[in-house]
Design an enzyme around this catalytic site. Structure first.
Site, short mmCIF file in Angstrom:
data_model
loop_
_atom_site.label_atom_id
_atom_site.label_comp_id
_atom_site.label_asym_id
_atom_site.label_seq_id
_atom_site.Cartn_x
_atom_site.Cartn_y
_atom_site.Cartn_z
N ASP A 304 10.42 -2.95 -25.91
CA ASP A 304 9.14 -3.15 -26.59
C ASP A 304 9.23 -2.42 -27.93
O ASP A 304 10.20 -1.72 -28.23
CB ASP A 304 7.97 -2.66 -25.72
CG ASP A 304 6.66 -3.33 -26.12
OD1 ASP A 304 6.59 -3.90 -27.23
OD2 ASP A 304 5.69 -3.29 -25.34
C1 NOJ Z 1 4.00 -4.32 -28.43
C2 NOJ Z 1 3.43 -4.96 -27.19
O1 NOJ Z 1 3.42 -4.02 -26.14
C3 NOJ Z 1 4.18 -6.20 -26.75
O2 NOJ Z 1 3.46 -6.80 -25.71
C4 NOJ Z 1 4.36 -7.13 -27.90
O3 NOJ Z 1 5.01 -8.31 -27.46
C5 NOJ Z 1 5.17 -6.43 -28.96
N1 NOJ Z 1 4.42 -5.26 -29.43
C6 NOJ Z 1 5.51 -7.33 -30.15
O4 NOJ Z 1 4.41 -7.56 -30.92
#
Ligand code: NOJ
Length: 767
Positions: A304
Site C-alpha cells: 500500500d
Molecule cells: C492507500 C489506500 O489504502 C489504498 O486502498 C489505495 O488503493 C492506495 N492508497 C492507492 O491510492
C-alpha cells in the site's frame, strides 16, 4: 497541483507528433485496429516464458528493480518530489507502474515518453482506484452490498472496468474485501460489511466483474486488498495494530481473500497494519507461506502507499535498506510510491541481504502481467479516445447506475405507512445539507466522477413529481458546523408543507481512508434540526446518506420513516425519488449491524456464545448495565412496502450421506406491493470443541414475490460449509447437532435442529 499548459508542453506535443507520427491528442493508429484483437500469446506459456527470459537477459539490475517500482503520476513534468515520477527515472527504465493519473491523453503522454526515453522500452502499467465507478459513479461498495445481488455487483464492476479501461487504465485497486465489524472505522464504506460468507460471494463477483474479459483492453486486472485483517484496527482507528487469534483470522478475515484467489484475481495489496506484531508488508508467513505456498496465488503483490518505508516507522527495521530487503524477501513484489525499492535494492544485492534470484521472481511476475495484457505487442493498446467517447457515461452505464442505486437503499422504519408518499401530499418540505447536494452523494472514492453529472434528491424528486406538487427546498444547517441560523427558515417551510423529508448524514469524506470517527450520531446540529422539525407535528421522512452505520437511536425517535441511502453515486436523486413515490419497492437489507450506541462496538451479529448469556435485567450476564445488547437494526434487516410471512419450514432431521441438507420454506407476500425478498439461512453448531457463534449466515436467495402470492424457496445446505478454524489454522468439522434457521434477517428466524452423523470424506482443506 493544477495542470498548466506551458510553451514547453506545446513544443513537446509537436516533437511527439513528428517523432511518433501521432499528436498527443489523436489516437495512435495501432490503437484503433488492435482494440478487438485477441492477444495471440495468451495461453502460450512457452512463448511467454521465452519472451520474458530474453527480455530479462537484457535488463540491468537497476532496470529490473524499476519494474518493481510504482509512482504517483507527475503533472506534466513538474519535476521529482519524494515518491514522484521524474524524468531521469523514466529515462533509466525505473518506472514499472504509475497510479491515479486520469485521462487518455495524460497516460499516452507518459507512455510515449517512456517508449522514447527508456532503453528497453518496457511499457508502464497504469493503475487507478476504480472502487465504485470511474466516471459513472455507482453506490459505494458497502451500499451496494445491501442489494445482496451478486449479479448486479458483477455488472457494476464490469461496467466500471469498461469505462476505466476505455480511458487507458489497466489495473484497479479493488475490490477491498476487508471484513469490518467496527463502524468507527471509516473504511467500512469500501467493503461488503461484517459477514464473511457474504463477503466471499461479493469478493468473487467483484473480481470476476472487473476481470470479466481478462487480458483484453475493455477489462481491468483486479487487486484483492488490504491483505490482511486491515478491517480490524484497534478502537476502529485506521492504520492501528491488529491483534487477534489465528482462529478468528482464518475464519473471519482471510476467506474473502481466498475467494479472490479462487476467482482468479491477478494482484494483491499488502495492508498497512501489523497482525499480531508482524507488519503485513514484511510478513513472510502471509505473503509467501499462505498466499503462494498454500493458496497458489500466481500474480504479484503491491504494497500500500508508502507501506515499505512504514516498516521503519513501525520500527521492525532500522533503516530504509532493511525495510526494502524485508519487504521483498517476505514476498512483496511491487513498492507503491515511496521509491524505496529503487533507492535500496541494488545495495541490498551488493551487501547480500537480497538475492538477484528473489528480484527475478518478482520481476517475472510483473512482466508476465504486462505481457498478457498485450502491452509488449502494443503499449498504447488501452488508449482509444473513440472507444472512450462511446462507452463513458453512456446509456448502459446509467441504467446500471440507476438499478444499483435502487437496490442499495434500505428502508429502516415506516410507521403508519408514511412511505410511499400519499397522493394527498401537495407540498413537500425538503430539508437538510444533503437535500440538493451533487458532490457528497458520490461517496468517498469518486475517481473521475463529475458532480455536474449527479442528480441530487431535489432534482430527482422535481423531475419525478412534475409541477403538480410543490417542493420547498432549504438547507436548514451545514454538515458539522454548529450554526442554527437556518432552522427558522426550515421550520417555516415545514409548517407550510404536508410532509417533511429531511436529507441528513455525513459528508463523503467523513468515511473512507483515515476517516475514523469516535462519535457516530449525525454530525453537527443535524439531530437538533430534525428534533425541531418534529415539533411541527408533520410526518417526518428521514433520508440518510452516510458511509458507515450511524447511531440512529435519536433519529429513530424523531422520524416516521427512515431510508438508509448511503452514497448512491451519479443517479442517487432519481433512485431516491422512485422509492419515495413508490415506483420502486425497497428491497435492500443491511450488511452491517447498526449499534444503539458507540459503546456496543464491535457489534456484529455472529457473536460467540458466552457462558453467561446477556440479559439486561440480570446481573452477572454478558451485558452493559446501561444499554440492552441488541442492535438497533440487525444484520440482514430491511423493510419493504409490502410484508412477507414465512411458514411451513421443512428441514430433514439429518444430513444425507453426501453431506447435503435440502430445506425449504413458504414465503407469502401479504401486502399491497410486488416485492423482492432476500431469504437468509443461518446455522449454529450446537456443540463443538471450540466456542461457536450463536448463528452464522450460510446461504441466501433473492426471490421476487408478486403481491398476494406464495413462493416456495428451496435451499440446499452443504455440511462442508459448517466447519470452523482452529488456532492451529486447521479446518475442522465435528459430527453432532446443528440449528438451521431461516428468515428475513439475522434476528427473526424460524429454527429446526438437524444432526450431522458422518463427516464428508472430501472435506475441503480450505487453506
Ligand atoms: C492507500 C489506500 O489504502 C489504498 O486502498 C489505495 O488503493 C492506495 N492508497 C492507492 O491510492
Amino acid at each position: 497541483m493544477k495542470k498548466t499548459f506551458l510553451f514547453v508542453d506545446i513544443l513537446k506535443a509537436i516533437i511527439l507528433f513528428y517523432s511518433t507520427g501521432v499528436s498527443a491528442s489523436v489516437p495512435h493508429k495501432t490503437v484503433t485496429s488492435s482494440v478487438n484483437k485477441p492477444v495471440e500469446m495468451v495461453g502460450k506459456k512457452n512463448v511467454e516464458e521465452k519472451f520474458i527470459a530474453n527480455l530479462m537477459a537484457k535488463m540491468t539490475l537497476e532496470e529490473k528493480i524499476g519494474q518493481l517500482s510504482q509512482y504517483v503520476g507527475r503533472e506534466f513534468l513538474t519535476g521529482p518530489k519524494s515518491g514522484e515520477l521524474s524524468d531521469s527515472l523514466l529515462e533509466r527504465g525505473m518506472v514499472g507502474s504509475i497510479l491515479n493519473v486520469g485521462g487518455v491523453v495524460n497516460l499516452r503522454n507518459i507512455q510515449e515518453e517512456n517508449m522514447q526515453k527508456s532503453r528497453l522500452k518496457i511499457p508502464i502499467l497504469f493503475a487507478f482506484d476504480v472502487i465504485h465507478g470511474f466516471k459513472t459513479i455507482y453506490p459505494t461498495p458497502l451500499a451496494e452490498s445491501c442489494s445482496w445481488d451478486l449479479d448486479l455487483m458483477y455488472r457494476t464492476a464490469k461496467s466500471a472496468a469498461i469505462e476505466a479501461s476505455a480511458s487507458g487504465i489497466q489495473w484497479t485497486f479493488a475490490p477491498m474485501v476487508d471484513i469490518a465489524r467496527d463502524a468507527r472505522w471509516g473504511r467500512i464504506v469500501e467493503g461488503a460489511g461484517e459477514d464473511t460468507y457474504l463477503g466471499c460471494k461479493i469478493a468473487e463477483a467483484r473480481v470476476k466483474g472487473f476481470q470479466w474479459n481478462l487480458w483484453h483492453p475493455n477489462a481491468l486486472i483486479a487487486c484483492a486488498k488490504h491483505f490482511a485483517a486491515y478491517g480490524a484496527p484497534q478502537a476502529g482507528r485506521d492504520y492501528a495494530p491488529v491483534d487477534m487469534s489465528n482462529a478468528t483470522l482464518a475464519e473471519v478475515y482471510l476467506p474473502p481473500f481466498k475467494a479472490c484467489v479462487d476467482a482468479g484475481v491477478q494482484t494483491f495489496m499488502a495492508s498497512f497494519n501489523d497482525i499480531n506484531g508482524i507488519p503485513a508488508t514484511g510478513n513472510k508467513w502471509l505473503l509467501t507461506e499462505l498466499l503462494r505456498n498454500r493458496w497458489h496465488f500466481k500474480g504479484f503483490v503491491v504494497s500500500d502507499w508508502n507501506g515499505v518505508i512504514q516498516l521503519k516507522t513501525q520500527a521492525v527495521v532500522e533503516d530504509e535498506n532493511d525495510a526494502a530487503a524485508l519487504a521483498l524477501n517476505s514476498g512483496l513484489d511491487m513498492d507503491m510510491t515511496d521509491g524505496l525499492f529503487n533507492a535500496c535494492l541494488a545495495n541490498a544485492v551488493q551487501n547480500g541481504s537480497v538475492s538477484v534470484s528473489t528480484i527475478d521472481v518478482a520481476v517475472k511476475r510483473v512482466l508476465s502481467i504486462k505481457y498478457r495484457l498485450g502491452l509488449f505487442d502494443n503499449p498504447y493498446r488501452f488508449f482509444n479516445t473513440e472507444r472512450e467517447r462511446k462507452v463513458v457515461k453512456n446509456a448502459e452505464r446509467m441504467q446500471i447506475a440507476k438499478e444499483a442505486a435502487l437496490k442499495s437503499i434500505v428502508l429502516l422504519k415506516n410507521e403508519n405507512k408514511t412511505l410511499p408518499l400519499s397522493k394527498s401530499v401537495k407540498k413537500i418540505a425538503l430539508i437538510g445539507p444533503l437535500a440538493d447536494n451533487q458532490s457528497e452523494v458520490m461517496g468517498s472514492w469518486k475517481a473521475c466522477g463529475d458532480e455536474k453529472d449527479v442528480i441530487s434528491v431535489y432534482c430527482g424528486l422535481k423531475s419525478k413529481l412534475g409541477t403538480g406538487i410543490k417542493i420547498l427546498c432549504v438547507q436548514g444547517c451545514d454538515f458539522s458546523d454548529r450554526s442554527k441560523q437556518g432552522f427558522a427558515e426550515a421550520m417555516k417551510v415545514a409548517q407550510e408543507s404536508d410532509i417533511v423529508i429531511a436529507v441528513l448524514g455525513e459528508k463523503a469524506l467523513m468515511s473512507g481512508e483515515s476517516r475514523s470517527r469516535a462519535f457516530l450520531s449525525l454530525p453537527g446540529v443535524q439531530q437538533q434540526l430534525l428534533d425541531t422539525l418534529k415539533t411541527t407535528g408533520k410526518p417526518i421522512v428521514t433520508v440518510l446518506m452516510n458511509g458507515r452505520p450511524l447511531v440512529l437511536s435519536e433519529v429513530e425517535k424523531a422520524s416516521d420513516a427512515i431510508l438508509e441511502t448511503w452514497f448512491l453515486g451519479t443517479l442517487a436523486g432519481n433512485a431516491i425519488a422512485d422509492i419515495l413515490v413508490g415506483d420502486y419497492n425497497p428491497s435492500g437489507k443491511l450488511t452491517t449491524s447498526f449499534p444503539r450506541a458507540e459503546g456496543q462496538i464491535p457489534n456484529y451479529y455472529n457473536y460467540k456464545r458466552s457462558g453467561r448469556p446477556g440479559n439486561m435485567e440480570k446481573t452477572s450476564t454478558m451485558r452493559h448495565i446501561d444499554l440492552r445488547n441488541e442492535n438497533l437494526y440487525p444484520f440482514g434487516y430491511g423493510l419493504s412496502y409490502t410484508q412477507y410471512r414465512y411458514d411451513n419450514f421443512v428441514c430433514p432431521k439429518t444430513f444425507d450421506d453426501k453431506g447435503k441438507l435440502p430445506v425449504s420454506v413458504n414465503i407469502t407476500n401479504t401486502g399491497e406491493y410486488d416485492g423482492e425478498e432476500t431469504v437468509q439461512l443461518y446455522v449454529s453448531d450446537l456443540v463443538a470443541t471450540m466456542v461457536r457463534p450463536e448463528k452464522e449466515l450460510k446461504q441466501f436467495k433473492k426471490v421476487f414475490i408478486p403481491r398476494g402470492q406464495t413462493v416456495r424457496v428451496d435451499i440446499e445446505l452443504d455440511a462442508r460449509e459448517l466447519g470452523y478454524w482452529t488456532n492451529d489454522m486447521e479446518y475442522k468439522l465435528e459430527p453432532g447437532d446443528f440449528a438451521v434457521m431461516i428468515g428475513p434477517n439475522s434476528r427473526d428466524l424460524l429454527c429446526k435442529n438437524v444432526t450431522l452423523k458422518t463427516i464428508p470424506v472430501d472435506l475441503p482443506n480450505k487453506q
